[in-house]
Design a protein around this motif. Structure first.
Motif, PDB file in Angstrom:
ATOM      1  N   ASP A  76      39.393  32.304  42.125  1.00  0.00           N
ATOM      2  CA  ASP A  76      40.625  32.942  41.676  1.00  0.00           C
ATOM      3  C   ASP A  76      40.892  34.195  42.503  1.00  0.00           C
ATOM      4  O   ASP A  76      40.085  34.598  43.352  1.00  0.00           O
ATOM      5  CB  ASP A  76      40.491  33.290  40.193  1.00  0.00           C
ATOM      6  N   ALA A  77      42.027  34.851  42.240  1.00  0.00           N
ATOM      7  CA  ALA A  77      42.350  36.110  42.899  1.00  0.00           C
ATOM      8  C   ALA A  77      41.260  37.136  42.604  1.00  0.00           C
ATOM      9  O   ALA A  77      40.713  37.171  41.494  1.00  0.00           O
ATOM     10  CB  ALA A  77      43.711  36.619  42.432  1.00  0.00           C
ATOM     11  N   PRO A  78      40.920  37.986  43.553  1.00  0.00           N
ATOM     12  CA  PRO A  78      39.796  38.924  43.367  1.00  0.00           C
ATOM     13  C   PRO A  78      40.061  39.930  42.266  1.00  0.00           C
ATOM     14  O   PRO A  78      41.168  40.445  42.114  1.00  0.00           O
ATOM     15  CB  PRO A  78      39.688  39.613  44.731  1.00  0.00           C
ATOM     16  N   GLY A  79      39.017  40.193  41.482  1.00  0.00           N
ATOM     17  CA  GLY A  79      39.097  41.219  40.456  1.00  0.00           C
ATOM     18  C   GLY A  79      39.873  40.836  39.214  1.00  0.00           C
ATOM     19  O   GLY A  79      40.098  41.684  38.344  1.00  0.00           O
ATOM     20  N   ASN A  80      40.261  39.596  39.086  1.00  0.00           N
ATOM     21  CA  ASN A  80      41.075  39.196  37.940  1.00  0.00           C
ATOM     22  C   ASN A  80      40.294  39.220  36.630  1.00  0.00           C
ATOM     23  O   ASN A  80      39.108  38.875  36.588  1.00  0.00           O
ATOM     24  CB  ASN A  80      41.633  37.780  38.149  1.00  0.00           C
ATOM     25  N   THR A  81      40.971  39.620  35.558  1.00  0.00           N
ATOM     26  CA  THR A  81      40.447  39.474  34.202  1.00  0.00           C
ATOM     27  C   THR A  81      41.541  38.843  33.348  1.00  0.00           C
ATOM     28  O   THR A  81      42.653  38.606  33.812  1.00  0.00           O
ATOM     29  CB  THR A  81      40.051  40.836  33.588  1.00  0.00           C
ATOM     30  N   TYR A  82      41.235  38.610  32.082  1.00  0.00           N
ATOM     31  CA  TYR A  82      42.206  37.981  31.187  1.00  0.00           C
ATOM     32  C   TYR A  82      43.355  38.926  30.835  1.00  0.00           C
ATOM     33  O   TYR A  82      44.353  38.487  30.263  1.00  0.00           O
ATOM     34  CB  TYR A  82      41.513  37.519  29.905  1.00  0.00           C
ATOM     35  N   PHE A  83      43.192  40.202  31.172  1.00  0.00           N
ATOM     36  CA  PHE A  83      44.249  41.174  30.934  1.00  0.00           C
ATOM     37  C   PHE A  83      44.916  41.551  32.251  1.00  0.00           C
ATOM     38  O   PHE A  83      44.245  41.864  33.231  1.00  0.00           O
ATOM     39  CB  PHE A  83      43.672  42.426  30.260  1.00  0.00           C
ATOM     40  N   ILE A 118      50.191  29.844  38.256  1.00  0.00           N
ATOM     41  CA  ILE A 118      48.815  29.447  37.954  1.00  0.00           C
ATOM     42  C   ILE A 118      47.796  30.502  38.403  1.00  0.00           C
ATOM     43  O   ILE A 118      48.050  31.325  39.269  1.00  0.00           O
ATOM     44  CB  ILE A 118      48.449  28.116  38.650  1.00  0.00           C
ATOM     45  N   HIS A 119      46.614  30.403  37.801  1.00  0.00           N
ATOM     46  CA  HIS A 119      45.439  31.092  38.329  1.00  0.00           C
ATOM     47  C   HIS A 119      44.638  30.102  39.162  1.00  0.00           C
ATOM     48  O   HIS A 119      44.939  28.900  39.191  1.00  0.00           O
ATOM     49  CB  HIS A 119      44.591  31.680  37.200  1.00  0.00           C
ATOM     50  N   GLY A 120      43.621  30.585  39.843  1.00  0.00           N
ATOM     51  CA  GLY A 120      42.800  29.710  40.669  1.00  0.00           C
ATOM     52  C   GLY A 120      41.529  29.288  39.968  1.00  0.00           C
ATOM     53  O   GLY A 120      41.222  29.716  38.855  1.00  0.00           O
ATOM     54  N   LYS A 156      53.429  33.033  45.906  1.00  0.00           N
ATOM     55  CA  LYS A 156      53.196  34.463  46.026  1.00  0.00           C
ATOM     56  C   LYS A 156      52.526  34.987  44.759  1.00  0.00           C
ATOM     57  O   LYS A 156      52.837  34.549  43.653  1.00  0.00           O
ATOM     58  CB  LYS A 156      54.514  35.215  46.241  1.00  0.00           C
ATOM     59  N   PHE A 157      51.625  35.966  44.949  1.00  0.00           N
ATOM     60  CA  PHE A 157      50.947  36.532  43.792  1.00  0.00           C
ATOM     61  C   PHE A 157      51.827  37.570  43.104  1.00  0.00           C
ATOM     62  O   PHE A 157      52.511  38.359  43.762  1.00  0.00           O
ATOM     63  CB  PHE A 157      49.621  37.162  44.206  1.00  0.00           C
ATOM     64  N   GLU A 193      41.836  34.889  50.044  1.00  0.00           N
ATOM     65  CA  GLU A 193      42.381  35.112  51.381  1.00  0.00           C
ATOM     66  C   GLU A 193      43.879  35.378  51.318  1.00  0.00           C
ATOM     67  O   GLU A 193      44.401  36.297  51.972  1.00  0.00           O
ATOM     68  CB  GLU A 193      42.082  33.892  52.253  1.00  0.00           C
ATOM     69  N   GLN A 194      44.595  34.596  50.516  1.00  0.00           N
ATOM     70  CA  GLN A 194      46.040  34.778  50.397  1.00  0.00           C
ATOM     71  C   GLN A 194      46.386  36.070  49.658  1.00  0.00           C
ATOM     72  O   GLN A 194      47.368  36.738  49.994  1.00  0.00           O
ATOM     73  CB  GLN A 194      46.649  33.563  49.699  1.00  0.00           C
ATOM     74  N   TYR A 195      45.582  36.428  48.674  1.00  0.00           N
ATOM     75  CA  TYR A 195      45.803  37.673  47.950  1.00  0.00           C
ATOM     76  C   TYR A 195      45.630  38.867  48.881  1.00  0.00           C
ATOM     77  O   TYR A 195      46.459  39.798  48.894  1.00  0.00           O
ATOM     78  CB  TYR A 195      44.837  37.759  46.766  1.00  0.00           C
ATOM     79  N   TRP A 196      44.563  38.880  49.655  1.00  0.00           N
ATOM     80  CA  TRP A 196      44.307  39.974  50.588  1.00  0.00           C
ATOM     81  C   TRP A 196      45.389  40.044  51.666  1.00  0.00           C
ATOM     82  O   TRP A 196      45.787  41.134  52.077  1.00  0.00           O
ATOM     83  CB  TRP A 196      42.938  39.804  51.224  1.00  0.00           C
TER      84      TRP A 196
END
Length: 481
Positions: A167-174, A151-153, A183-184, A470-473
């Motif tokens: 959502d995870a930082p910096g995410n785009t549709y691509f 999933i995304h956030g 885990k990411f 936070e989890q992504y970082w």
């Protein structure tokens, strides 16, 4: 009376009293696989089968032709509320969901969910795409009945709000970073392709097992931002304004993925024992100016155009293709799938489920159908303004009439429409039919009182940092200075 007629009578009774599947539908194939496809912000008019003059959706059109299709299927006017009602079988307010952000999108931890119920009947469960019912760990789908989580956030890829929703930082549709079983993973490709590909891989794995599976494929497309593959956008360039071309291109990509999934189910030998459900989460958005199927309103409104969506159910050899005119809703999906799966709704959730099983109508399009009341409230009031918001952007309806209140100042100012005679909701009958207004208002008043004790998120305070960030970082490094 024929055996078929007797069975339909029993099914109709079961709708009201909850007789077990085994007692009345022994001739149904046992425990089909279940695939639910739920798109985001795609309206009833955003399909060529619905009459859209520009948009082409050949694969979903084929699914429509092959399905039992509810022609008066109602959801909530925004995304998290609809998802909550689908997961719980009751109005979203009764699970604390009154918004799409600000911790008010969190589904109550006291609620029993659809995947939890299906797991009790031996199903493996997987979610791919959008969850949007809480980003903190205790609210995540792995704690709510899903075995496989991809999933995304937040409410969309790249979204971020103060508190828990992000959502995870910096995410785009691509090439989005997707949270996979805690885990990411940094994926490659367009988001809709990524979700369908992952779901298909999981289905391929589950097809080798004896136990059935439940796959929940929830795209965040065609929700804004309008990030689209160039080749999909080009299909509509010059035919509609640029933003609509992007929106339609995102839908074209969804349609391609639906076609590939249906083909793969057939190749795996799963077609006949898999129930495929296709629906959308609220009324139209980016396509309503082109075509809105004659309805008034769109997303974030209590009009029929904000809540009327398609619901297609394809189970070859079991559900005869064709229209089902019965008034149905998102709260009916849980009891319907529980009955089809032979899953027992636990005693702890017996009072939770407000919906009715749609199995009688699925088996017989002409089955008698008791009238009902459905309640819509856009919610989204300012924090602490519940008491002032009873009549702000709400509606109540039965199979014939819809009563709507859109007074911006929150005053009681009901409008009444006969949806049978006036599907576009143009002629207000409130003054002419005070008896109907009185009946619907009494039901709405009772409902409003009933939901008040359930609004558990109204004063919730979220964490200082989005949990996904936070989890992504923590996994990849980085973070705020």
């Amino acid at each position: 009376m024929t055996n078929f007629a007797i069975r339909n009578v029993l099914l109709a009774i079961a709708t009201m009293v909850g007789i077990s599947r085994a007692a009345l539908a022994a001739d149904l194939p046992a425990r089909p696989n279940i695939v639910v496809i739920l798109t985001d912000d795609q309206g009833y008019g955003d399909f060529s089968w619905a009459g859209n003059p520009i948009l082409k959706t050949p694969n979903i059109d084929a699914l429509h032709t092959q399905s039992a299709r509810f022609t008066d299927f109602q959801v909530s006017p925004t995304c998290a509320p609809t998802r909550c009602a689908l997961m719980t079988g009751r109005h979203e307010f009764k699970s604390g969901v009154t918004h799409t952000i600000n911790e008010r999108e969190r589904m109550s931890l006291k609620a029993v969910t659809l995947p939890q119920i299906l797991k009790s009947a031996g199903y493996s469960t997987g979610i791919f795409g959008k969850w949007h019912l809480g980003d903190e760990d205790s609210y995540q789908p792995d704690r709510r009945g899903f075995d496989e989580v991809f999933i995304h956030g937040a409410g969309g890829i790249g979204q971020s709000y103060v508190g828990s929703c992000g959502d995870a930082p910096g995410n785009t549709y691509f090439n989005p970073a997707i949270k996979h079983n805690g885990k990411f993973e940094k994926t490659e490709g367009y988001c809709t392709d990524v979700f369908f590909n992952q779901a298909t891989k999981w289905i391929e794995t589950r097809s080798k097992e004896k136990e059935p599976f439940f796959a929940w494929i929830a795209t965040n497309a065609p929700h804004t931002p309008l990030q689209v593959r160039p080749e999909d956008e080009k299909l509509y360039e010059g035919k509609v304004p640029p933003p609509t071309a992007k929106f339609f291109g995102m839908i074209a990509n969804i349609d391609d993925n639906v076609g590939r999934l249906m083909k793969r189910l057939n190749e795996l030998g799963l077609e006949k024992n898999t129930l495929v459900i296709f629906m959308t989460d609220n009324g139209g958005t980016g396509g309503v100016k082109v075509f809105n199927a004659g309805m008034r309103g769109a997303k974030v409104t209590p009009w029929n155009g904000g809540t009327h969506v398609p619901c297609l159910m394809r189970w070859p050899g079991v559900f005869a293709p064709g229209d089902r005119p019965q008034l149905a809703a998102h709260i009916d999906i849980l009891p319907t799938l529980a009955q089809i799966a032979g899953a027992k709704i636990p005693a702890s959730a017996a009072g939770q489920v407000e919906g009715r099983s749609l199995l009688p109508a699925l088996m017989d399009a002409n089955v008698p159908w008791a009238d009902r009341m459905l309640f819509t409230h856009v919610g989204r009031w300012e924090r602490g303004k519940v008491a002032d918001s009873k009549y702000r952007s709400c509606s109540v309806r039965n199979s014939q009439y819809q009563m709507v209140n859109i007074a911006k100042n929150g005053a009681k100012a009901w409008q009444l429409y006969d949806l049978k005679a006036d599907p576009g909701e143009e002629k207000d009958l409130a003054a002419a039919r005070p008896d109907v207004v009185k009946e619907l208002e009494a039901a709405y008043d009772k409902w409003w009182v009933d939901v008040q004790p359930c609004l558990e998120n109204e004063t919730a305070v979220g964490p200082k940092v989005n949990p996904f960030k936070e989890q992504y970082w923590k996994q990849f490094g980085g973070g705020p200075n």
